[in-house]
Design an enzyme around this catalytic site. Structure first.
Site, PDB file in Angstrom:
ATOM      1  N   GLU A  37       0.830  -1.198   0.000  1.00 58.75           N
ATOM      2  CA  GLU A  37       0.000   0.000   0.000  1.00 58.75           C
ATOM      3  C   GLU A  37       0.869   1.254   0.000  1.00 58.75           C
ATOM      4  O   GLU A  37       1.738   1.403   0.853  1.00 58.75           O
ATOM      5  CB  GLU A  37      -0.931  -0.036   1.214  1.00 58.75           C
ATOM      6  N   SER A  61      -5.752  -4.650   0.676  1.00 59.31           N
ATOM      7  CA  SER A  61      -6.180  -6.052   0.529  1.00 59.31           C
ATOM      8  C   SER A  61      -5.048  -6.958   0.992  1.00 59.31           C
ATOM      9  O   SER A  61      -4.461  -7.699   0.184  1.00 59.31           O
ATOM     10  CB  SER A  61      -6.497  -6.341  -0.946  1.00 59.31           C
ATOM     11  N   GLU A  62      -4.741  -6.934   2.278  1.00 55.14           N
ATOM     12  CA  GLU A  62      -3.584  -7.687   2.782  1.00 55.14           C
ATOM     13  C   GLU A  62      -3.622  -9.150   2.406  1.00 55.14           C
ATOM     14  O   GLU A  62      -2.585  -9.751   2.096  1.00 55.14           O
ATOM     15  CB  GLU A  62      -3.470  -7.538   4.301  1.00 55.14           C
ATOM     16  N   HIS A  86      -1.940  -0.983  16.642  1.00 52.83           N
ATOM     17  CA  HIS A  86      -0.796  -0.558  15.811  1.00 52.83           C
ATOM     18  C   HIS A  86       0.512  -0.654  16.583  1.00 52.83           C
ATOM     19  O   HIS A  86       1.459   0.076  16.290  1.00 52.83           O
ATOM     20  CB  HIS A  86      -0.975   0.886  15.334  1.00 52.83           C
ATOM     21  N   PHE A 122       1.744  -2.527   9.120  1.00 49.85           N
ATOM     22  CA  PHE A 122       1.887  -2.824  10.552  1.00 49.85           C
ATOM     23  C   PHE A 122       1.739  -4.338  10.720  1.00 49.85           C
ATOM     24  O   PHE A 122       0.886  -4.944  10.063  1.00 49.85           O
ATOM     25  CB  PHE A 122       0.804  -2.134  11.382  1.00 49.85           C
ATOM     26  N   ASP A 128       0.341  -5.746  12.930  1.00 51.20           N
ATOM     27  CA  ASP A 128      -1.031  -5.967  13.388  1.00 51.20           C
ATOM     28  C   ASP A 128      -1.937  -6.362  12.222  1.00 51.20           C
ATOM     29  O   ASP A 128      -2.971  -7.002  12.420  1.00 51.20           O
ATOM     30  CB  ASP A 128      -1.573  -4.696  14.034  1.00 51.20           C
TER      31      ASP A 128
HETATM   32  C1  LIG Z   1      -6.036  -3.434   7.179  1.00 51.54           C
HETATM   33  C2  LIG Z   1      -5.341  -2.134   7.154  1.00 51.54           C
HETATM   34  N1  LIG Z   1      -4.417  -1.881   6.197  1.00 51.54           N
HETATM   35  C3  LIG Z   1      -3.776  -0.694   6.164  1.00 51.54           C
HETATM   36  C4  LIG Z   1      -4.026   0.267   7.105  1.00 51.54           C
HETATM   37  C5  LIG Z   1      -3.293   1.620   7.068  1.00 51.54           C
HETATM   38  N2  LIG Z   1      -4.272   2.668   6.709  1.00 51.54           N
HETATM   39  C6  LIG Z   1      -4.819   3.472   7.638  1.00 51.54           C
HETATM   40  S1  LIG Z   1      -5.961   4.514   6.976  1.00 51.54           S
HETATM   41  C7  LIG Z   1      -5.694   3.892   5.429  1.00 51.54           C
HETATM   42  C8  LIG Z   1      -6.445   4.449   4.268  1.00 51.54           C
HETATM   43  C9  LIG Z   1      -7.905   4.226   4.407  1.00 51.54           C
HETATM   44  O1  LIG Z   1      -8.568   4.834   3.325  1.00 51.54           O
HETATM   45  P1  LIG Z   1     -10.130   5.002   3.385  1.00 51.54           P
HETATM   46  O2  LIG Z   1     -10.747   3.714   3.783  1.00 51.54           O
HETATM   47  O3  LIG Z   1     -10.578   5.576   2.094  1.00 51.54           O
HETATM   48  O4  LIG Z   1     -10.406   6.001   4.585  1.00 51.54           O
HETATM   49  P2  LIG Z   1      -9.913   7.530   4.658  1.00 51.54           P
HETATM   50  O5  LIG Z   1      -8.585   7.524   5.338  1.00 51.54           O
HETATM   51  O6  LIG Z   1      -9.868   8.055   3.261  1.00 51.54           O
HETATM   52  O7  LIG Z   1     -10.956   8.216   5.489  1.00 51.54           O
HETATM   53  C10 LIG Z   1      -4.749   2.870   5.438  1.00 51.54           C
HETATM   54  C11 LIG Z   1      -4.313   2.121   4.251  1.00 51.54           C
HETATM   55  C12 LIG Z   1      -4.984  -0.032   8.105  1.00 51.54           C
HETATM   56  N3  LIG Z   1      -5.247   0.845   9.085  1.00 51.54           N
HETATM   57  N4  LIG Z   1      -5.623  -1.217   8.095  1.00 51.54           N
END
Ligand SMILES: Cc1ncc(C[n+]2csc(CCOP(=O)(O)OP(=O)(O)O)c2C)c(N)n1
Ligand SMILES: Cc1ncc(C[n+]2csc(CCOP(=O)(O)OP(=O)(O)O)c2C)c(N)n1
Ligand SMILES: [Mg+2]
Ligand SMILES: [Mg+2]
Lengths: 330, 324, 330, 324
Positions: free
Chosen positions: B30, B59-60, B129, B83, B85
């Site tokens: 990502e 999509s882990e 986290h 992470f 986690d």
């Molecule tokens: C399973 C997972 N993968 C990666 C992350 C890291 N991460 C935190 S917020 C984020 C983006 C999320 O995007 P969106 O769902 O569109 O929400 P927005 O931040 O735009 O409100 C990511 C990849 C996470 N928290 N959880």
């Protein structure tokens, strides 16, 4: 691999493969009942046309991944009858030297790259193989067979999204047999046709009669030609029926006698035979094809049964790339 | 003179060099095409092309599967999971597929893949986290688990991991990311499965990995002032575990303290303690002692986080207790 | 909860809530810069109309789940300003006694049942709450807020399938702000509109302007009325923009100055103010509302900052239902 | 006289009684409305209604999340995950959500949920349907891990689990499913976190759980013939771990052997050995010894499966080595 439209001989050869699979699995069932097959094998009896119709378009360089019901896919991809059977009964001469078994058939040289027992687990692996093919740029493709139940697994949707995004040369082949274990499709999802999942992604998809080899062969041929030209992923949903239980030993109380009888009607082998007879092939010639397949299969089965069992002292081989790697060193 | 690089800069350099060396190496994860959440891959997409440094959706499960499938087919994917986690979302692929592929196929196929992930607690990242989950993975035959303790260590271990023929979980501690170290790329790459003596000593063996090695060295320093000579072992890899280095040290010091940030119960320290207690039963002058996190999730508030996390003081206290 | 069409006073009250959220998060940003906020808070600045327009239809008995960007949802659901701020700065008087923090706001009495930092993780939890509501049969519902990026997570699709299958009273609210961290929607999926994912399931869905409070309020009102009547799940996609970075400190090199400027145009607060002025509300009255909200927020912030920090000796509380349960007993 | 019931029948009975006792109890899982893959829930949907015994799609992540969310809201879900190998698909929810909910919410919410799953190797189920992964979960604060060793044990432990206010991973070994035992429902339910002495002895303590308790008892029988009196502890719950019962026994026998089917490295035995080695350092007359699975996935072929899996003979051999 059939490039142009299949000749009558091609169809006969495909009939032979249908019979090989049918009879091969018949032997699995017979020996399982006799206690000669470890684990709980899942038969594709009744679904063979999907395997044969799709794999007719593949070469050994194309990748194939399947799941728990994959005997037919392996044979259609060109795996050796005896080595495959030997694997299913756990012999050292088996495809995976008896380590994998019925649910984990691998034959790297034939592009049979994996079978997973975890529903849906094969989908991203196949996408990864498609990515590698895309990097190589050699017009090879990746094909993954999965059941309708696998669409309940999130990874199916994750994989489709990624495959479309990366325009991967992957053919998703769903064998929709209307059941996941003992539970019918209706109880698993309100989405009757798996092909419907492709629409949001704009991924081309088609739902076809998976018990008519000619239909499968034609649809798969078109889809695969497009894939080789780099037109991106395709989802082929093949409506089919399993004539056997979910696994060998399944009492099938969830299916009525009538349903089961009706299903027999749809046998893809009978279907193809009727078509060939209509084309003027004689009953006796057809019987001959079945006979030959039977001979081949029985010979393979006996050869496999006579083969040596794995040497227990080799049980710790193949865990790592080097013996120096294990839980502890030194 | 040697330039000083941060842990993040050195990881970037190692990846850059491996991408240059071997066209089979590909990065995915990502935001990695824009540097990733922590900037490790910054600039690599521009230099090596968008095809080799790819962004992925959130999509882990699928991206771990895609990396595994690609590895089976000859690529050498290096996947970033932001992470540890979130590695919880990729456990089926890592454990049921990647780790077992070579075995289930009777040696036909291999999965040369590195899953880089970031772990540990710091700065109020809170319960989802901040975890240290490495011990799960030493329980999975087929995997390799690497946990570098410093920038220079990370450089060599990451390169060795990328070149290995097995799936590697490469764990980067968030506390180390900003750490700087003088860096002179030289010498052979470290072998996977070989620990190193981070500090020589005679009275007690301190066994640690990842960021906790820094605490062990601090503890050794403090103990030295009161005349206790501690030997510090940096495990580097948790699977395989270098028991010969550990055994040689404990046979000399007759005392061992194992320290990690992860929860004590069921942690990597348990396996090491069990080994020492068994293989060195007659050598021990004191019970093998473990330092680790008490049994609770990581809380958000700094006071609570600090109260829960093990550190230098805990290691010193453990040693003093042994020696008394 | 507004049953019938909102009165002018209702709109003014909602404006006040918009301001509360905006100013509250402004304080989070200010104190984060000053090093008073642990972790890495994510602000909903610019997206407040979604939270306010949806939550206006909920009671304390309805369940709400959110994710990493949930301050606004918590406040709109009725969480106390000071207790919420105290949680975000890790005080003992915080909603979760400082254990949870910005990404894990819970206020059980207000039906604020969870916020998860794992993208997508909140979706099945919300479906579970909807199942419990269905079992109770009390016409309460469950609402889950998530981002466009969460649709990349398989569990989103698994949850939608199950929610439709079980006809659960759950409202899926997607805040589509066009970005997941630093990567735009286009790089995450070929599916531009999240509402498209509902089609295969036959789940009703709607894509609306999430920056127009009136539009959100009306659409959410209709959807929720249907949910209470047992018509099954609904997906509401709210197109919106985040005016701030992904998290406090994000340099936003992935967005051009122009984009950011253009985005400011869409501020939902300015939008509502223009509408109210058109309805004859005076500038000064509107200014007064903002002023009051500011006073409230500043008072809450100061109260939170003055509150006691958690007692380190309590760090092992709340792990299990009984102290007798821990890693080892005896 | 007492009727004999199989492990499966007794689980069904316990679930039936809990469904009857508490309207909050609900069952869900793949095929559970038609009995589940192993027939445990057969007839329960007919008796208690389709609303309380529900089939689910093949969505391990979502159904675990749904059970967790429902538990937060007052239901007491009992979820069936067909094989522990598939719990890999539900790790985010179990570890990041369910286990931490009470803590992260500062005690506001709880997750009274039971995840029933089936584990262990037997009959060529192969690498993805044979694992023993319990040790991962003893590393997760907030979870409870139960592993019954017999039908009667399963009855009481399942009922206690359903009534607990915490998320429980309830592990059923496939080797035990067909086992029959005379059953008289009586007495109080076992407390979660209390081990039991399955056989009293004086010379060595054998510590086991789940199906391996049967092997430990067989080993004790065999050892008795050569004059070695072994005490057998059935742990019953792995988290919490009943160290007081273990300590009392080892303080008496001065020797301990821990046996489990799971891979030795990073297994539950490591934690127990580390505890004994530390708390009972001065009591031990011999090194604490572990019996477990060598470091490989479970192979398909019966000869290989047999060669890999630990059993009674390994326990006997371990004890003889200690005693020599
Ligand atoms: C399973 C997972 N993968 C990666 C992350 C890291 N991460 C935190 S917020 C984020 C983006 C999320 O995007 P969106 O769902 O569109 O929400 P927005 O931040 O735009 O409100 C990511 C990849 C996470 N928290 N959880
Ligand atoms: C993740 C996972 N969950 C459950 C199972 C148990 N299981 C094996 S086959 C099967 C049904 C699969 O149905 P479908 O995908 O339609 O394939 P079919 O058996 O009909 O060919 C299930 C639930 C599994 N193998 N993997
Ligand atoms: Mg099916
Ligand atoms: Mg977004």
């Amino acid at each position: 691999m059939t490039a142009s439209a299949p000749t009558l001989d091609d169809w006969k050869e495909m009939l032979r493969t249908l019979w090989r699979i049918r009879l091969f699995e018949g032997q699995v069932q017979r020996l399982a009942a006799a206690g000669e097959v470890p684990g709980f094998p899942h038969l594709s009896t009744g679904q063979e046309a999907v395997a044969v119709g799709v794999c007719a378009h593949l070469t050994r360089k194309d990748s194939l991944f399947t799941g728990h019901r994959g005997h037919g896919h392996a044979l259609a991809k060109g795996c050796d009858l005896q080595a495959t059977f030997a694997e299913i009964i756990g012999r050292d001469s088996g495809l995976c030297r008896g380590r994998g078994g019925s649910m984990h058939l691998v034959d790297a040289d034939n592009g049979m790259l994996g079978a997973t027992g975890v529903v849906g687990g094969n989908l991203p692996l196949a996408a990864g193989a498609a990515w590698a093919a895309q990097v190589r740029g050699d017009r090879t493709i990746s094909v993954v067979f999965f059941g309708d139940g696998a669409t309940g697994a999130g990874v199916f949707h994750e994989t489709v999204n990624l495959a479309v995004l990366w325009r991967l040369p992957i053919l998703f082949v769903c064998e929709n047999n209307g059941y996941a274990e003992f539970t019918s499709r209706e109880e698993h999802s309100k989405v009757n046709h798996v092909s419907a999942f492709a629409a949001p992604y704009g991924m081309p998809a088609k739902t076809i009669d998976g018990n008519d080899l000619r239909v499968v062969h034609a649809a798969a041929g078109n889809a695969i030609a497009g894939l080789r030209d780099g037109s991106g992923p395709f989802l082929l949903e093949c409506m089919t029926y399993r004539l056997a239980g979910h696994y060998v030993g399944d009492a099938q109380q969830y299916r009525s006698k009538e349903d089961l009888a009706a299903v027999q009607e749809k046998c893809p082998i009978e279907r193809l035979k009727r078509q060939l007879i209509a084309q003027g092939v004689s009953e006796s010639e057809l019987a001959g094809i079945a006979e030959e397949a039977k001979r081949e299969v029985l010979q393979a089965v006996e050869g496999a049964r006579a083969a040596a069992r794995p040497d227990p002292s080799t049980v710790l081989e193949y865990v790592y790339s080097a013996p120096s790697l294990s839980a502890t060193t030194g | 003179m040697a330039q000083k690089l941060t842990f993040i800069e050195i990881l970037r350099r190692a990846l850059d060099e491996e991408l240059t060396r071997d066209p089979a190496v590909h990065l995915l994860g990502e935001d990695v095409a824009v540097g990733g959440a922590f900037g490790v891959t910054k600039g690599l997409a521009q230099k090596h092309g968008a095809q080799r440094v790819r962004n992925t959706p959130i999509s882990e499960a699928a991206i771990t599967g895609v990396a595994t499938g690609a590895a089976i087919c000859g690529l050498r994917p290096v996947l970033e999971i932001m992470f540890i986690d979130f590695v919880t979302l990729a456990m089926d692929c890592l454990v049921n597929q990647a780790a077992k592929y070579r075995y289930m196929s009777g040696g036909q196929l291999a999965v040369p893949m590195v899953v880089r992930t970031q772990a540990g607690a710091a700065g109020g990242a809170a319960a989802q986290h901040s975890q240290s989950l490495e011990s799960w993975f030493i329980h999975v035959p087929g995997l390799v688990v690497v946990a570098p303790s410093s920038p220079v260590e990370a450089y060599g271990l990451l390169k060795s991991s990328v070149r290995l023929g097995d799936p590697v979980l490469f764990i980067e501690h968030k506390r180390l990311y900003a750490q700087r170290e003088a860096f002179v790329p030289d010498g052979p790459l470290p072998g996977i499965g070989t620990a190193r003596i981070a500090r020589a000593g005679t009275d007690v063996t301190l066994i640690a990995y990842s960021a906790m090695v820094g605490n062990a060295l601090e503890a050794a320093e403090e103990l030295a002032r009161s005349g206790i000579s501690a030997e510090v072992i940096d495990l580097r890899t948790l699977l395989p575990l270098d028991m010969s280095t550990i055994a040689a040290s404990v046979a000399k010091t007759h005392r061992a303290v194992i320290a990690h940030e992860a929860v004590l119960n069921g942690g990597v320290g348990a396996e090491i303690a069990a080994h020492i207690g068994h293989e060195l039963f007659d050598e021990l002058d004191a019970p093998v002692t473990r330092v680790g996190c008490p049994f609770a999730p990581i809380p958000f508030a700094p006071e609570l986080e600090r109260a829960l996390l093990p550190g230098t003081a805990n290691i010193v206290a453990a040693v003093r207790e042994l020696s008394s």
